[in-house]
Design a protein around this motif. Structure first.
Motif, PDB file in Angstrom:
ATOM      1  N   GLU A 104      37.432  44.835  48.748  1.00 64.08           N
ATOM      2  CA  GLU A 104      37.073  46.218  48.476  1.00 64.08           C
ATOM      3  C   GLU A 104      37.464  46.578  47.060  1.00 64.08           C
ATOM      4  O   GLU A 104      38.420  46.023  46.508  1.00 64.08           O
ATOM      5  N   PHE A 105      36.700  47.481  46.493  1.00 59.86           N
ATOM      6  CA  PHE A 105      36.918  47.945  45.127  1.00 59.86           C
ATOM      7  C   PHE A 105      37.406  49.385  45.187  1.00 59.86           C
ATOM      8  O   PHE A 105      36.749  50.245  45.766  1.00 59.86           O
ATOM      9  N   LEU A 106      38.568  49.624  44.587  1.00 60.41           N
ATOM     10  CA  LEU A 106      39.164  50.960  44.607  1.00 60.41           C
ATOM     11  C   LEU A 106      38.867  51.649  43.280  1.00 60.41           C
ATOM     12  O   LEU A 106      39.144  51.111  42.209  1.00 60.41           O
ATOM     13  N   THR A 107      38.316  52.843  43.367  1.00 61.69           N
ATOM     14  CA  THR A 107      37.917  53.612  42.204  1.00 61.69           C
ATOM     15  C   THR A 107      38.532  55.005  42.264  1.00 61.69           C
ATOM     16  O   THR A 107      39.190  55.369  43.252  1.00 61.69           O
ATOM     17  N   GLN A 108      38.305  55.788  41.214  1.00 67.93           N
ATOM     18  CA  GLN A 108      38.818  57.159  41.212  1.00 67.93           C
ATOM     19  C   GLN A 108      38.057  58.035  42.197  1.00 67.93           C
ATOM     20  O   GLN A 108      38.479  59.164  42.488  1.00 67.93           O
ATOM     21  N   LYS A 109      36.967  57.524  42.762  1.00 66.59           N
ATOM     22  CA  LYS A 109      36.162  58.288  43.711  1.00 66.59           C
ATOM     23  C   LYS A 109      36.281  57.764  45.137  1.00 66.59           C
ATOM     24  O   LYS A 109      35.576  58.231  46.030  1.00 66.59           O
ATOM     25  N   GLY A 110      37.152  56.786  45.353  1.00 66.18           N
ATOM     26  CA  GLY A 110      37.318  56.226  46.685  1.00 66.18           C
ATOM     27  C   GLY A 110      37.183  54.719  46.670  1.00 66.18           C
ATOM     28  O   GLY A 110      37.078  54.082  45.613  1.00 66.18           O
ATOM     29  N   ALA A 111      37.181  54.123  47.873  1.00 63.27           N
ATOM     30  CA  ALA A 111      37.104  52.668  48.017  1.00 63.27           C
ATOM     31  C   ALA A 111      35.725  52.278  48.538  1.00 63.27           C
ATOM     32  O   ALA A 111      35.120  53.000  49.339  1.00 63.27           O
ATOM     33  N   TYR A 112      35.256  51.110  48.090  1.00 60.87           N
ATOM     34  CA  TYR A 112      33.935  50.631  48.489  1.00 60.87           C
ATOM     35  C   TYR A 112      34.048  49.214  49.043  1.00 60.87           C
ATOM     36  O   TYR A 112      34.700  48.357  48.453  1.00 60.87           O
ATOM     37  N   PHE A 159      27.260  45.974  45.456  1.00 68.79           N
ATOM     38  CA  PHE A 159      28.315  46.464  44.562  1.00 68.79           C
ATOM     39  C   PHE A 159      27.852  46.701  43.123  1.00 68.79           C
ATOM     40  O   PHE A 159      28.651  47.088  42.270  1.00 68.79           O
ATOM     41  N   SER A 160      26.586  46.481  42.832  1.00 75.85           N
ATOM     42  CA  SER A 160      26.138  46.518  41.442  1.00 75.85           C
ATOM     43  C   SER A 160      26.353  47.877  40.777  1.00 75.85           C
ATOM     44  O   SER A 160      26.547  47.959  39.553  1.00 75.85           O
ATOM     45  N   PHE A 161      26.347  48.957  41.562  1.00 77.67           N
ATOM     46  CA  PHE A 161      26.550  50.292  40.975  1.00 77.67           C
ATOM     47  C   PHE A 161      27.926  50.406  40.311  1.00 77.67           C
ATOM     48  O   PHE A 161      28.130  51.241  39.428  1.00 77.67           O
ATOM     49  N   LEU A 162      28.878  49.571  40.730  1.00 79.65           N
ATOM     50  CA  LEU A 162      30.226  49.652  40.189  1.00 79.65           C
ATOM     51  C   LEU A 162      30.276  49.318  38.703  1.00 79.65           C
ATOM     52  O   LEU A 162      31.130  49.824  37.976  1.00 79.65           O
ATOM     53  N   TYR A 163      29.378  48.448  38.240  1.00 79.24           N
ATOM     54  CA  TYR A 163      29.338  48.145  36.808  1.00 79.24           C
ATOM     55  C   TYR A 163      28.158  48.800  36.097  1.00 79.24           C
ATOM     56  O   TYR A 163      28.083  48.803  34.877  1.00 79.24           O
ATOM     57  N   GLN A 164      27.244  49.395  36.865  1.00 81.80           N
ATOM     58  CA  GLN A 164      26.103  50.058  36.250  1.00 81.80           C
ATOM     59  C   GLN A 164      26.354  51.543  36.002  1.00 81.80           C
ATOM     60  O   GLN A 164      25.803  52.128  35.066  1.00 81.80           O
ATOM     61  N   ASP A 165      27.186  52.160  36.821  1.00 79.63           N
ATOM     62  CA  ASP A 165      27.451  53.590  36.717  1.00 79.63           C
ATOM     63  C   ASP A 165      28.631  53.822  35.767  1.00 79.63           C
ATOM     64  O   ASP A 165      29.766  53.456  36.074  1.00 79.63           O
ATOM     65  N   PRO A 166      28.406  54.451  34.610  1.00 73.44           N
ATOM     66  CA  PRO A 166      29.494  54.662  33.640  1.00 73.44           C
ATOM     67  C   PRO A 166      30.553  55.629  34.123  1.00 73.44           C
ATOM     68  O   PRO A 166      31.646  55.697  33.550  1.00 73.44           O
ATOM     69  N   ASN A 167      30.256  56.393  35.183  1.00 76.79           N
ATOM     70  CA  ASN A 167      31.212  57.375  35.692  1.00 76.79           C
ATOM     71  C   ASN A 167      32.164  56.809  36.753  1.00 76.79           C
ATOM     72  O   ASN A 167      33.060  57.505  37.210  1.00 76.79           O
ATOM     73  N   ILE A 168      31.951  55.554  37.131  1.00 69.59           N
ATOM     74  CA  ILE A 168      32.817  54.907  38.114  1.00 69.59           C
ATOM     75  C   ILE A 168      33.885  54.097  37.382  1.00 69.59           C
ATOM     76  O   ILE A 168      33.572  53.259  36.543  1.00 69.59           O
ATOM     77  N   GLN A 169      35.133  54.351  37.699  1.00 70.11           N
ATOM     78  CA  GLN A 169      36.254  53.588  37.137  1.00 70.11           C
ATOM     79  C   GLN A 169      36.808  52.658  38.223  1.00 70.11           C
ATOM     80  O   GLN A 169      37.352  53.140  39.221  1.00 70.11           O
ATOM     81  N   VAL A 170      36.658  51.355  38.041  1.00 73.88           N
ATOM     82  CA  VAL A 170      37.218  50.403  39.001  1.00 73.88           C
ATOM     83  C   VAL A 170      38.680  50.170  38.636  1.00 73.88           C
ATOM     84  O   VAL A 170      38.994  49.630  37.575  1.00 73.88           O
ATOM     85  N   LEU A 171      39.566  50.597  39.513  1.00 74.93           N
ATOM     86  CA  LEU A 171      41.000  50.592  39.234  1.00 74.93           C
ATOM     87  C   LEU A 171      41.712  49.374  39.822  1.00 74.93           C
ATOM     88  O   LEU A 171      42.653  48.856  39.242  1.00 74.93           O
ATOM     89  N   LYS A 172      41.262  48.932  40.994  1.00 78.43           N
ATOM     90  CA  LYS A 172      41.879  47.776  41.642  1.00 78.43           C
ATOM     91  C   LYS A 172      40.906  47.164  42.619  1.00 78.43           C
ATOM     92  O   LYS A 172      40.071  47.863  43.196  1.00 78.43           O
ATOM     93  N   THR A 173      40.998  45.853  42.794  1.00 78.26           N
ATOM     94  CA  THR A 173      40.215  45.144  43.795  1.00 78.26           C
ATOM     95  C   THR A 173      41.169  44.389  44.706  1.00 78.26           C
ATOM     96  O   THR A 173      42.147  43.808  44.244  1.00 78.26           O
ATOM     97  N   ILE A 174      40.881  44.414  46.000  1.00 79.36           N
ATOM     98  CA  ILE A 174      41.663  43.652  46.982  1.00 79.36           C
ATOM     99  C   ILE A 174      40.737  42.638  47.639  1.00 79.36           C
ATOM    100  O   ILE A 174      39.661  42.994  48.129  1.00 79.36           O
ATOM    101  N   ALA A 175      41.158  41.377  47.663  1.00 82.97           N
ATOM    102  CA  ALA A 175      40.394  40.312  48.310  1.00 82.97           C
ATOM    103  C   ALA A 175      41.219  39.751  49.462  1.00 82.97           C
ATOM    104  O   ALA A 175      42.406  39.462  49.302  1.00 82.97           O
ATOM    105  N   HIS A 176      40.595  39.589  50.627  1.00 78.62           N
ATOM    106  CA  HIS A 176      41.294  39.122  51.821  1.00 78.62           C
ATOM    107  C   HIS A 176      40.735  37.773  52.272  1.00 78.62           C
ATOM    108  O   HIS A 176      39.526  37.567  52.298  1.00 78.62           O
ATOM    109  N   ALA A 177      41.620  36.860  52.638  1.00 78.65           N
ATOM    110  CA  ALA A 177      41.221  35.576  53.229  1.00 78.65           C
ATOM    111  C   ALA A 177      42.319  35.182  54.211  1.00 78.65           C
ATOM    112  O   ALA A 177      43.203  34.393  53.900  1.00 78.65           O
ATOM    113  N   HIS A 178      42.270  35.717  55.385  1.00 73.48           N
ATOM    114  CA  HIS A 178      43.349  35.548  56.354  1.00 73.48           C
ATOM    115  C   HIS A 178      43.540  34.083  56.725  1.00 73.48           C
ATOM    116  O   HIS A 178      42.586  33.364  57.022  1.00 73.48           O
ATOM    117  N   ASP A 179      44.802  33.661  56.706  1.00 74.23           N
ATOM    118  CA  ASP A 179      45.177  32.301  57.123  1.00 74.23           C
ATOM    119  C   ASP A 179      44.513  31.216  56.280  1.00 74.23           C
ATOM    120  O   ASP A 179      44.326  30.094  56.739  1.00 74.23           O
TER     121      ASP A 179
END
Length: 295
Positions: A104-112, A159-179
């Protein structure tokens, strides 16, 4: 020695195994503030999912969120944002899609995320149980559900809007791979090789956290200290995991709690009791009472 500022992490450090700020910890923080010692928090959480736990105990303090991506002062005024540039976001998306991991990608507008709410819930259940060993499945699911209310999660198909929209700030990304630690290690190696402007850390065995390289707790705490006129030997930092390493290494007087990851214990100057044994309160009490910082 004169300690002017104390900065703990939240999960696995400030919060107990029920994910609470206890009465003893609250009393110690307020006592420190009354004594003129400043208190702040540096966490991987967002303001919405973290600061509410602080405020409900009557505590006002600076809040560093998302591993240092944003810093709010005690009046909840935003001081800075350190987000990823759009080219790095695009490359990061492609890397994570190549490895087919949940993220998931965490932005100033929420998580996606591309996952369903239930998949997301199960993922965070595993994270909370990994940090809080005595938490039951039911407690972890209940708490994860509460956190999702603050997380502002949005399910998307692309997820392409995350790099296409100049008003979206991507602050953190979390990647999960259990076990699947080998897969997480491979992903980390790839990101570090191909995206030098990003930093990879973790708050759980089952996930990776990715930020802009300038968005780390060490730089954030150093900036806060500089703003207040404090040197590294006047600050105590307290943590338990890999995303705490930079602030544990920066402060002269740093603590890893007893339940901490091995790398955190190696980075810290001292070892404190477990978060379940009121570690932050015990540290503050030692400072106020003029005792040795070493337990």
């Amino acid at each position: 020695m004169s300690i002017k500022l104390i900065v703990p992490d939240m999960d696995g450090t400030l919060l107990n195994e029920k994910v609470e700020v206890t009465d003893r910890v609250t009393e110690a923080i307020l006592r420190a503030q009354d004594a003129g010692i400043e208190f702040a928090v540096a966490t991987g959480r967002t303001v919405d999912s973290g600061y509410s736990l602080i405020k409900e105990r009557g505590i006002a303090c600076p809040f560093i969120e998302l591993n240092g991506a944003r810093y709010f002062d005690e009046n909840e005024q935003l001081h800075y944002t350190k987000d990823m540039n759009k080219e790095d976001v695009q490359k990061l998306i492609h890397i994570l899609e190549y490895y087919e991991v949940n993220n998931e990608f965490l932005t100033q507008k929420g998580a996606y995320s591309k996952r369903t709410l239930n998949e997301y819930l199960m993922s965070f259940k595993s994270v909370f149980k990994n940090i809080n060993k005595d938490m039951t499945d039911e407690e972890a699911i209940e708490y994860a559900a509460k956190r999702m209310d603050d997380f502002n999660l949005n399910t998307v198909s692309d997820f392409s809007f995350l790099y296409q929209d100049p008003n979206i700030q991507v602050l953190k990304t979390i990647a999960h791979a259990h076990d699947n630690l080998p897969l997480l290690n491979e992903i980390q190696t790839t990101i570090e090789k191909e995206l030098p402007d990003l930093i990879v850390t973790s708050a759980s065995t089952f996930s990776l956290e990715v930020n802009h390289v300038e968005a780390n707790k060490g730089k954030a705490v150093a900036e806060l200290a500089k703003e207040r006129g404090y040197s590294a030997d006047e600050v105590i930092t307290i943590g338990d995991n890999i995303n705490d390493l930079t602030m544990l290494q920066w402060a002269t007087h740093s603590y890893a709690v007893a339940n901490a990851h091995t790398s955190a214990k190696e980075a810290a100057a001292y070892i404190a009791p477990s978060h379940a044994d009121y570690a932050v309160a015990q540290i503050i009490e030692r400072v106020i009472d003029g005792k040795s910082l070493r337990f």
